[in-house]
Design an enzyme around this catalytic site. Structure first.
Site, PDB file in Angstrom:
ATOM      1  N   GLU A 149      95.255 -11.475  36.636  1.00 20.71           N
ATOM      2  CA  GLU A 149      94.635 -11.475  34.945  1.00 20.71           C
ATOM      3  C   GLU A 149      95.338 -10.368  34.347  1.00 20.71           C
ATOM      4  O   GLU A 149      95.629 -10.236  32.897  1.00 20.71           O
ATOM      5  CB  GLU A 149      93.202 -11.217  35.132  1.00 20.71           C
ATOM      6  CG  GLU A 149      92.528 -12.185  35.358  1.00 20.71           C
ATOM      7  CD  GLU A 149      92.043 -12.299  36.895  1.00 20.71           C
ATOM      8  OE1 GLU A 149      92.465 -11.557  37.683  1.00 20.71           O
ATOM      9  OE2 GLU A 149      91.199 -13.038  37.344  1.00 20.71           O
ATOM     10  N   PHE A 174      75.930 -11.952  39.980  1.00 17.54           N
ATOM     11  CA  PHE A 174      77.168 -12.135  40.619  1.00 17.54           C
ATOM     12  C   PHE A 174      78.471 -12.125  39.650  1.00 17.54           C
ATOM     13  O   PHE A 174      78.473 -13.061  38.623  1.00 17.54           O
ATOM     14  CB  PHE A 174      77.390 -13.542  41.520  1.00 17.54           C
ATOM     15  CG  PHE A 174      78.624 -13.761  42.263  1.00 17.54           C
ATOM     16  CD1 PHE A 174      79.163 -12.686  43.313  1.00 17.54           C
ATOM     17  CD2 PHE A 174      79.509 -14.766  41.767  1.00 17.54           C
ATOM     18  CE1 PHE A 174      80.288 -12.874  43.644  1.00 17.54           C
ATOM     19  CE2 PHE A 174      80.688 -15.054  42.551  1.00 17.54           C
ATOM     20  CZ  PHE A 174      80.965 -14.000  43.146  1.00 17.54           C
ATOM     21  N   GLN A 175      79.406 -11.434  39.819  1.00 19.93           N
ATOM     22  CA  GLN A 175      80.643 -11.238  38.886  1.00 19.93           C
ATOM     23  C   GLN A 175      80.079 -11.013  37.477  1.00 19.93           C
ATOM     24  O   GLN A 175      80.604 -11.477  36.663  1.00 19.93           O
ATOM     25  CB  GLN A 175      81.383 -12.595  39.121  1.00 19.93           C
ATOM     26  CG  GLN A 175      82.219 -12.782  40.107  1.00 19.93           C
ATOM     27  CD  GLN A 175      83.434 -13.785  40.149  1.00 19.93           C
ATOM     28  OE1 GLN A 175      83.275 -14.801  39.406  1.00 19.93           O
ATOM     29  NE2 GLN A 175      84.203 -13.411  41.053  1.00 19.93           N
ATOM     30  N   LYS A 213      78.271 -18.182  29.835  1.00 18.34           N
ATOM     31  CA  LYS A 213      78.441 -19.656  30.568  1.00 18.34           C
ATOM     32  C   LYS A 213      77.681 -20.608  29.749  1.00 18.34           C
ATOM     33  O   LYS A 213      78.215 -21.568  29.226  1.00 18.34           O
ATOM     34  CB  LYS A 213      78.224 -19.620  32.199  1.00 18.34           C
ATOM     35  CG  LYS A 213      78.787 -20.943  32.821  1.00 18.34           C
ATOM     36  CD  LYS A 213      78.634 -20.677  34.121  1.00 18.34           C
ATOM     37  CE  LYS A 213      79.451 -21.981  34.877  1.00 18.34           C
ATOM     38  NZ  LYS A 213      78.469 -22.997  35.103  1.00 18.34           N
ATOM     39  N   MET A 268     111.533   8.202  37.566  1.00 16.92           N
ATOM     40  CA  MET A 268     111.041   9.195  36.741  1.00 16.92           C
ATOM     41  C   MET A 268     110.218  10.368  37.035  1.00 16.92           C
ATOM     42  O   MET A 268     110.653  11.540  36.943  1.00 16.92           O
ATOM     43  CB  MET A 268     110.243   8.622  35.592  1.00 16.92           C
ATOM     44  CG  MET A 268     110.091   9.553  34.269  1.00 16.92           C
ATOM     45  SD  MET A 268     111.495  10.024  33.657  1.00 16.92           S
ATOM     46  CE  MET A 268     111.983   9.027  32.383  1.00 16.92           C
TER      47      MET A 268
END
Lengths: 566, 159
Positions: A50, A112-113, A162, A480
């Protein structure tokens, strides 16, 4: 007629002219993905992580000059976007990120999630929303796009439970967004324009210092006109590259920590600094007390909080950069007692002084026989693409060499994570840029460290036939940090040696892409030519001088005139 | 320097967190904060006391303005204004000190709002300096607990 939340979301995307989104599905957004199937006019790019979706949307926005869109699921899908959002926030890039959320009935239950992504992203978004009622969905999306693209642009997040996506609503008629509390100032105050122009008339050693605001407000033409009309040299921040033609004689290139000798000297010695769409970042100013110590400062910015934040300015102008510069150009053309040609002529001694600095310490590097210098690779990329490519970068030495040696003549051709400095930005950004400009050559200038932060996107690039070219400046170091350790930590290379590295050529092949390698300077050009002729994703693995450093360099906290030179 | 800021906000979920997050994230300091609805139901007024030099107060004001839900920020230092705070103080009040406590409360125009066998709860309203003064006077007698509202402020004169 009643439609679902997911259907309304699609209608809103069409209303906002969104034709490409970057995302990754999951349980909480499954209704949206189901609806997406019925909308072939919207291309969905399935990323492999993502974070990449947000970087790709960021670069898409930069190339298109409009809002980029990402869509992810709840919980880990949402938290994975945070780095991308924070980067877009620091660089003022307009994106809208849609995150799924557990049903409203479960919010707060540690479902959940479930994660409080609105809480998490509050400090790194321009604004964010949780839509709890499907009736609020459409006005919220319209407001989000408006906020993202107007004023000082930035990322906006919308959290979509949802059940809201499955809920029913009547789609409201399109209406202009009216907000009581948010009205950015676009028009400059005429009195301030007059004051600024009169101050410029009084100076003899002016410098234009331009930043990402020039790109965001599409003000390249106006700033170029002002610089040419009055014979004023122009230095650019990392974000401002391409805002003024890099190959022009008035260009000083980049200023600051890895800026050119002559840009830093010009700023240190100027008596008038005209800052436009720049924010006096610490990488630009170095030690604040020693920054432009002789200069009166004019600062044009659309964000009042950028003005006098780090450096006190004498003439603040809160406005859209494009309009303010246009007004200044108009002032110099139409004010009776002013002759722009005479003003330009008065700056000639200053221009000669700058030429001396340019001759004394040009940008450069020491060539070594048989060894590829990373700067040489960037120069060759510039030469063989005619300076026309869209260049994305990762972060670190690769980014600085790209900024120094690929002279950008046009805006919207340079994508880099300037403020946040995200390793792993460049490759997904290249995919986003290629989706926005399919006919352009898009190159990610990368390090062997950074590229591994989002290397999984090779699958995305292949799936959507993005012929992006990745140029890895491979030194087997996190270069770097290694350079800092070399200079300031007694060459103690703590955790910067990449002892185990993949065979990038074989890796490319494993994904069905093309892998090429150059180990000597004479192989550089043929490799680039072959890559440019290939209609596939290509990794070019340039095995470069291992301990090459980025110079000039201003050590952290020092005055910008205290440069370490080549 | 101490500044009292009056901030009008859209009364939306999370808006207080946007303000306090701004202060913690940017290292600004909050001495007191109080918030409640105004005449308009969807607008709240937040009164915030902070400390900082001119440049810091300027940044705080600008950053507050930048929040999408902020309608208006007023730095009271730029106006004539009245500032009030209320405190509830539980003070020891035993046989020997009851009269003394009542006298002090009277001087400060406070009132006793709860009486227990060995203590009073005192309500007192005033400027922050007045609240500090009564606390200083009552402390030797024995303060058991203090709850303060934080300042609220309003500009003087015609609006």
């Amino acid at each position: 007629m009643q439609i679902t939340g997911a259907q309304a979301l699609m209608k809103c995307l069409t209303e906002q002219n969104v034709d490409c989104i970057f995302g990754f599905p999951g349980g909480a957004v499954i209704d949206i993905y189901d609806e997406l199937l019925r909308h072939p006019e919207i291309t969905h790019v399935l990323v492999r992580h993502e974070q990449a979706a947000v970087h790709a949307a960021d670069a898409y926005a930069r190339v298109k000059g409009d809002v980029g869109v990402a869509l992810v699921t709840s919980g880990p899908g949402a938290t994975n976007t945070v780095t991308g959002i924070a980067s877009a926030y620091m660089d003022s890039i307009p994106i809208v990120v849609f995150t799924g959320q557990v049903p409203t009935t479960l919010i707060g239950n540690d479902a959940f999630q479930e994660v409080d992504i609105v809480g998490i992203t509050r400090p790194c978004t321009k604004h964010n929303y949780l839509v709890k009622d499907v009736k609020d969905l459409v006005p919220t999306i319209r407001e989000a796009f408006h906020i993202a693209r107007s004023g000082r642009p930035g990322p906006v997040l919308i959290d979509l439970p949802k059940d809201v996506m499955a809920g029913k609503l009547t789609f409201p008629e399109p209406a202009p967004v009216q907000m009581r509390t948010y009205r950015p100032t676009y028009e400059p105050h005429p009195g301030q324009i007059d004051k600024a122009c009169r101050e410029i008339l009084k100076c003899s050693r002016p410098v234009l210092y331009i930043g990402g605001g020039i790109i965001a407000s599409k003000a390249s033409a106006e700033v170029t006109e002002l610089a040419k009309k009055l014979n004023i040299p122009v230095t650019m921040t990392l974000m401002g590259l391409g805002g003024f033609p890099g190959t022009d004689t008035l260009s000083l290139g980049m200023l600051g920590m890895h800026g050119t000798y002559y840009a830093n000297m010009a700023v240190a010695n100027c008596d008038m600094l005209i800052a436009v769409g720049a924010r006096f970042d610490d990488r630009v100013t170095g030690k604040i007390a020693a920054f432009a110590p002789q200069a009166k400062i004019i600062h044009i910015d659309i964000d009042p909080s950028s003005i006098s934040k780090n450096v006190k300015v004498q003439v603040p102008i809160v406005a859209d950069c494009k309009r303010a510069l246009a007004d200044m150009n108009h002032w110099f053309e139409t004010t009776a007692e002013v002759d722009p040609k005479a003003v330009a002529a008065r700056h000639e001694p200053w221009i000669s002084q700058i030429k001396e600095w340019k001759t004394a310490h040009p940008l450069g590097y020491i060539e070594e026989t048989g060894v590829i210098k990373p700067q040489f690779v960037v120069q060759k990329l510039h030469e063989l693409t005619g300076g026309e490519a869209i260049i994305c970068t990762e972060v670190g030495q690769n980014q600085m060499w790209a900024a120094q040696f690929y002279q950008f003549d046009k805006p919207n051709h340079w994508m880099t994570s300037g403020g946040l400095g995200v390793m792993g930005y460049g490759f997904p950004a290249a995919i986003g840029a290629q989706m926005a400009a399919p006919d352009k050559v898009v190159i990610d200038i990368a390090g062997d460290g950074s590229i591994q932060m989002n290397i999984q996107e090779l699958a995305t690039a292949r799936q959507y036939r993005c012929p992006v070219k990745i140029a890895i400046l491979n030194n087997n170091y996190l270069g770097m940090v290694r350079q800092w350790q070399e200079l300031f930590y007694n060459k103690k290379y703590s955790a910067t040696v990449l002892d185990v590295a993949p065979d990038f050529v074989a890796l490319a092949k494993a994904y069905g892409a093309v892998g090429l390698r150059a180990t000597t300077p004479s192989e550089v050009e043929p490799v680039i030519k072959e890559a440019l002729a290939t209609k596939n994703t290509v990794i070019m693995d340039f095995v470069v001088c291992r301990e090459e450093g980025v110079y000039p360099m201003v050590p952290a906290g020092k005055a910008t005139t205290e440069m370490l030179l080549v | 320097m101490r500044h009292t800021l009056s901030v009008l906000l859209q009364n939306k979920p999370g808006v207080l967190s946007r303000v306090t997050g701004l202060f913690s994230g940017r290292g600004f300091n909050i001495e007191s904060l109080s918030v409640a609805p105004t005449l308009e139901n969807e607008v709240s007024c937040l009164t915030l006391v902070t400390k900082g030099d001119e440049a810091i107060i300027e940044q705080i004001t600008k950053q507050l303005h930048k929040l999408i839900d902020v309608i208006k920020v007023t730095d009271m230092a730029e106006h004539e204004f009245v500032e009030r705070e209320m405190a509830l103080i539980r003070v020891k009040a035993e046989a020997g000190s009851r009269a003394e406590v009542l006298r002090v409360i009277d001087i400060f125009r406070g009132k006793v709002v709860d009486v227990a066998p060995k203590s009073y709860v005192v309500e007192v309203t005033g400027s922050p300096t007045k609240i500090k003064a009564i606390i200083d006077i009552l402390r030797p007698i024995g303060i058991q607990e203090i709850v303060r509202t934080g300042s609220v402020a309003m500009t003087r004169g015609v609006k």
